[in-house]
Design an enzyme around this catalytic site. Sequence first.
Site, PDB file in Angstrom:
ATOM      1  N   TYR A 133       0.798  -1.238   0.000  1.00 26.44           N
ATOM      2  CA  TYR A 133       0.000   0.000   0.000  1.00 26.44           C
ATOM      3  C   TYR A 133       0.826   1.281   0.000  1.00 26.44           C
ATOM      4  O   TYR A 133       0.457   2.262   0.643  1.00 26.44           O
ATOM      5  CB  TYR A 133      -0.976   0.020   1.194  1.00 26.44           C
ATOM      6  CG  TYR A 133      -1.584  -1.315   1.518  1.00 26.44           C
ATOM      7  CD1 TYR A 133      -2.333  -2.011   0.562  1.00 26.44           C
ATOM      8  CD2 TYR A 133      -1.413  -1.900   2.765  1.00 26.44           C
ATOM      9  CE1 TYR A 133      -2.891  -3.250   0.853  1.00 26.44           C
ATOM     10  CE2 TYR A 133      -1.968  -3.133   3.063  1.00 26.44           C
ATOM     11  CZ  TYR A 133      -2.697  -3.809   2.097  1.00 26.44           C
ATOM     12  OH  TYR A 133      -3.244  -5.040   2.393  1.00 26.44           O
ATOM     13  N   HIS A 134       1.908   1.299  -0.765  1.00 31.61           N
ATOM     14  CA  HIS A 134       2.772   2.477  -0.786  1.00 31.61           C
ATOM     15  C   HIS A 134       3.066   2.961  -2.213  1.00 31.61           C
ATOM     16  O   HIS A 134       4.221   3.181  -2.565  1.00 31.61           O
ATOM     17  CB  HIS A 134       4.100   2.170  -0.073  1.00 31.61           C
ATOM     18  CG  HIS A 134       3.945   1.752   1.352  1.00 31.61           C
ATOM     19  ND1 HIS A 134       4.877   0.957   2.003  1.00 31.61           N
ATOM     20  CD2 HIS A 134       2.972   2.010   2.257  1.00 31.61           C
ATOM     21  CE1 HIS A 134       4.473   0.750   3.251  1.00 31.61           C
ATOM     22  NE2 HIS A 134       3.315   1.376   3.424  1.00 31.61           N
ATOM     23  N   PRO A 135       2.050   3.202  -3.041  1.00 31.88           N
ATOM     24  CA  PRO A 135       2.330   3.669  -4.404  1.00 31.88           C
ATOM     25  C   PRO A 135       2.749   5.138  -4.414  1.00 31.88           C
ATOM     26  O   PRO A 135       2.167   5.973  -3.724  1.00 31.88           O
ATOM     27  CB  PRO A 135       0.985   3.472  -5.113  1.00 31.88           C
ATOM     28  CG  PRO A 135      -0.037   3.626  -4.020  1.00 31.88           C
ATOM     29  CD  PRO A 135       0.600   3.020  -2.799  1.00 31.88           C
TER      30      PRO A 135
END
Length: 554
Positions: A468-470
Amino acid sequence: MSDLFDFVVVGGGSGGSVVAGRLTEDPAVTVCVLEAGGNGASPLVNIPTGAVAMLPTRLNNWAFETVPQPELAGRKGYQPRGKALGGSSAINAMVYVRGHRWDYDHWASLGNEGWSYDDVLPYFIRSEHNERIDNAWHGRAGPLWVSDLRTDNPFHARYLDAARQTGLPVTDDFNGPEQEGVGIYQVTQKHGERWSAARAYLIPHIGRRDNLSVETHAHVLRIVFDGTRAVGVEVLQAGKTRLIRARREVILAAGAFQTPQLLMLSGVGDLHELGQLGIPVVQHLPGVGKNLQDHPDFIFGYQTQSIDTMGISIRGSARMLSEIRRFRSARRGALTSNFAEGGAFLKTRQELDKPDVQLHFVVAMVDDHARKLHAGHGFSCHVCLLRPRSRGSVRLQSRDSRDSPLIDPAFFEDARDLDDMVDAFKLTRWLMNAPALAEWIKRDVFTANVRTDEEVRAVLRQRTDTVYHPVGTCRMGVDSHAVVDPQLRVRGLQSLRIVDASIMPTLIGGNTNAPTIMIAEKAVDMIRGVRSELPHTEKIADISAVKETVHAHA
């Protein structure tokens, strides 16, 4: 709602909340925030364990999917993104991590003046209200509350004992002078409740500041230009379309997927790609939507008899009733859990100058982003690669802003990322097999029969996905493919700025919420034409003494 403001902010997430909250400290400045989701003020958001209901569903969540990933056995990945005031800080695991000093010094080395670690540290400090740590690296007066976990879970001690048994360093602070080590995360909570960016910066001022307008369920369709100057946005709300105009700037804070999507829908992007969809070109910027980076992540899962972990059982249900009472009376216990309670930043090879993998130790069984449930109790451990070489993209699916963008993180497209993940897998399993944890394992659910390197590669391809780190899809830089300059202004256009994780040139070594808040704090000073400097140089003159203090508390 008026239709004219000094600043129009698209997105009420971590970046947008900070910008709007800070700018409206000046009563002469008017700001309108446009958020596609709701107000983010429900118990589901504020009670930390409510994330388990939001992450796998469309509750306060865009719940995007990726395009099929060739290197992940053709699977589509899952990309949850917050859809409410607070953005992803309203649905995330609340982990407060800034990244490594090298990450920001690297940004500066790429030509981004003003973005070195020493430049950004004052903004981390300005934003933070750390409940416990009071030293040169932390703030105690900011609006973003940062706290120790209040779960009192005995697995904290077991996890740290496992680290000591394997000879791994133990740390009390991942955001101090040294990031490396195994520890328990601090979280963005206040008195046991989620403290999203919106709760910190925005919600307290709604209805109290006449110069702040916050509109929810307001879907922005496009940016409106007068030539090459952004003059407002077209927004759909309650079935009606209207123009909201900006005297000074339009500020995009819609995130790494939707900020580039909105730019392209508005005619800003690669002229050839826009032409294929018949979108008139306002500015040819081929870097829009390119350079997508994300942390590829694998999860180990174990069944256990211990009801100190989350799970589905009669014994667990009885315990949860008492935990509900405990939360109501003291704001402590299991309901305050962020699930990913333990952490680590580790080196897969000792010769490395900084950690290259991160762990999230979870006091529950996690399978497919909590979309697959297992009976009984369990614990899990994520391992992600901090600086992958693979680069993906965000493209338009259609000219309709209500259609999801085409998201391609290109996981393992660079074969070296898979090689590194094999080493990361082995390191994590070594920790999980330490006696302090192994004695609590009833069954290894996903990796019991994985032995050889080829079997490791196979299970990595079958089960790896995002943590969850775009970031990076409107990257900051000084070259022709950069989308924004170091002042975060969109190149070739006027009165248009981007303030979210999409501007990161490279992925930082850690969770991305705190860095996004830092970016927004810094952006406010850029807009105001000032530069913030804290006297931290004098405060950390004796770094060795601070290191000794940090390790003494570990």
